[in-house]
Design a protein around this motif. Structure first.
Motif, short mmCIF file in Angstrom:
data_model
loop_
_atom_site.label_atom_id
_atom_site.label_comp_id
_atom_site.label_asym_id
_atom_site.label_seq_id
_atom_site.Cartn_x
_atom_site.Cartn_y
_atom_site.Cartn_z
N GLY A 82 -3.36 -17.52 -4.48
CA GLY A 82 -4.16 -17.30 -3.28
C GLY A 82 -3.75 -15.99 -2.62
N ARG A 83 -3.85 -15.95 -1.31
CA ARG A 83 -3.44 -14.76 -0.58
C ARG A 83 -2.01 -14.94 -0.09
N ALA A 84 -1.22 -13.89 -0.23
CA ALA A 84 0.19 -13.94 0.19
C ALA A 84 0.43 -12.95 1.31
N LEU A 85 1.12 -13.39 2.32
CA LEU A 85 1.54 -12.54 3.42
C LEU A 85 2.97 -12.10 3.10
N VAL A 86 3.20 -10.79 3.06
CA VAL A 86 4.47 -10.25 2.57
C VAL A 86 5.07 -9.31 3.60
N LEU A 87 6.37 -9.44 3.83
CA LEU A 87 7.13 -8.48 4.63
C LEU A 87 7.52 -7.36 3.67
N LEU A 88 6.94 -6.19 3.88
CA LEU A 88 7.01 -5.10 2.90
C LEU A 88 8.15 -4.14 3.21
N HIS A 89 8.89 -3.78 2.16
CA HIS A 89 10.00 -2.82 2.26
C HIS A 89 9.73 -1.70 1.27
N ARG A 90 10.36 -0.53 1.48
CA ARG A 90 10.18 0.59 0.55
C ARG A 90 10.67 0.22 -0.85
N ASP A 91 11.72 -0.57 -0.92
CA ASP A 91 12.23 -1.06 -2.20
C ASP A 91 11.48 -2.35 -2.53
N PRO A 92 10.66 -2.36 -3.58
CA PRO A 92 9.86 -3.55 -3.88
C PRO A 92 10.68 -4.82 -4.12
N SER A 93 11.94 -4.68 -4.53
CA SER A 93 12.76 -5.87 -4.77
C SER A 93 13.20 -6.53 -3.46
N LEU A 94 13.02 -5.85 -2.32
CA LEU A 94 13.38 -6.42 -1.03
C LEU A 94 12.17 -6.98 -0.28
N ALA A 95 10.98 -6.94 -0.86
CA ALA A 95 9.79 -7.51 -0.22
C ALA A 95 9.96 -9.02 -0.13
N ILE A 96 9.54 -9.60 1.00
CA ILE A 96 9.77 -11.02 1.27
C ILE A 96 8.45 -11.73 1.52
N PRO A 97 8.16 -12.80 0.76
CA PRO A 97 6.94 -13.58 1.01
C PRO A 97 7.10 -14.42 2.27
N LEU A 98 6.08 -14.43 3.11
CA LEU A 98 6.11 -15.20 4.35
C LEU A 98 5.15 -16.38 4.32
N LEU A 99 4.04 -16.20 3.62
CA LEU A 99 3.00 -17.24 3.59
C LEU A 99 2.18 -17.08 2.32
N VAL A 100 1.85 -18.20 1.69
CA VAL A 100 0.93 -18.20 0.54
C VAL A 100 -0.13 -19.25 0.84
N THR A 101 -1.39 -18.84 0.90
CA THR A 101 -2.48 -19.75 1.23
C THR A 101 -3.77 -19.25 0.60
N GLU A 102 -4.74 -20.15 0.52
CA GLU A 102 -6.06 -19.75 0.04
C GLU A 102 -7.04 -19.59 1.20
N ASP A 103 -6.64 -20.01 2.39
CA ASP A 103 -7.49 -19.93 3.58
C ASP A 103 -7.36 -18.54 4.22
N ALA A 104 -8.45 -17.76 4.20
CA ALA A 104 -8.43 -16.39 4.74
C ALA A 104 -8.22 -16.39 6.25
N GLY A 105 -8.75 -17.36 6.96
CA GLY A 105 -8.59 -17.44 8.41
C GLY A 105 -7.14 -17.71 8.80
N GLU A 106 -6.52 -18.62 8.09
CA GLU A 106 -5.11 -18.94 8.36
C GLU A 106 -4.23 -17.72 8.08
N CYS A 107 -4.56 -17.01 7.00
CA CYS A 107 -3.79 -15.83 6.62
C CYS A 107 -3.92 -14.73 7.67
N ALA A 108 -5.12 -14.52 8.19
CA ALA A 108 -5.34 -13.49 9.21
C ALA A 108 -4.60 -13.82 10.50
N ALA A 109 -4.63 -15.10 10.90
CA ALA A 109 -3.93 -15.50 12.12
C ALA A 109 -2.41 -15.35 11.96
#
Length: 173
Positions: A82-109
């Protein structure tokens, strides 16, 4: 201060259920997938001011502590789950997933809430491969050396001014 853990009902990123972290009840401690770590899992502690990653690589345990201000921002990426909300870092190995959902409205909120809580910008998904680094031109190689800059350039004689059979006379002091 309440902590969210895998035992308290928050599922780790690698579980069969989707990942949902609550930005309003930080600090959060959870497990996430890490392809480079032993066992493919890393432990993440997320606070308002810092993020701490615990993982083992080839038997060597390590802890990485990064300030939240060093992250670029919060972004949304499309994944196979689905859609994943990610805390993005310059180093891709430090990126952190915060939310994984298929609902676009929930993801936007959630995107808006995480951005406000962590005081980071909302970024558009930029999953393109970075352009290859271009070769730098050395600007100094085009310049004349300092001792030559002080000299004046000589003026060449017009070859038409020298008549046949005559030699050029060079006077020296």
């Amino acid at each position: 201060m309440r902590r969210q853990t895998a035992i308290s009902g928050i599922n780790p990123a690698g579980s069969s259920r989707s990942l949902r972290l609550d930005p309003l009840s930080l600090p959060v401690s959870f497990a996430a997938n890490d392809s480079r770590a032993d066992g493919g899992i890393r432990q993440i502690e997320l606070h308002r001011e810092r993020v701490t990653l615990h993982r083992a690589v080839r038997g060597m345990k390590m802890t990485i502590s990064v300030r939240v201000s060093e992250f670029i921002g919060v972004t949304v990426r499309d994944t196979s789950h689905g859609r994943a909300l990610v805390l993005l870092h310059r180093d891709p190995s430090l990126a952190i997933p915060l939310l994984v959902t298929e609902d676009a409205g929930e993801c936007a909120a959630a995107w808006q809430t995480w951005s406000e809580v962590l005081a980071l910008p909302q970024l558009a998904d930029d999953t393109r491969e970075p352009a290859p680094r271009r070769r730098r031109r050395n600007a100094i190689s085009d310049r004349r050396p300092a001792f030559l800059v002080r000299r004046r350039c000589g003026h060449s004689l017009n070859p038409a001014a020298i008549h046949r059979g005559e030699r050029e006379i060079i006077a020296r002091d």
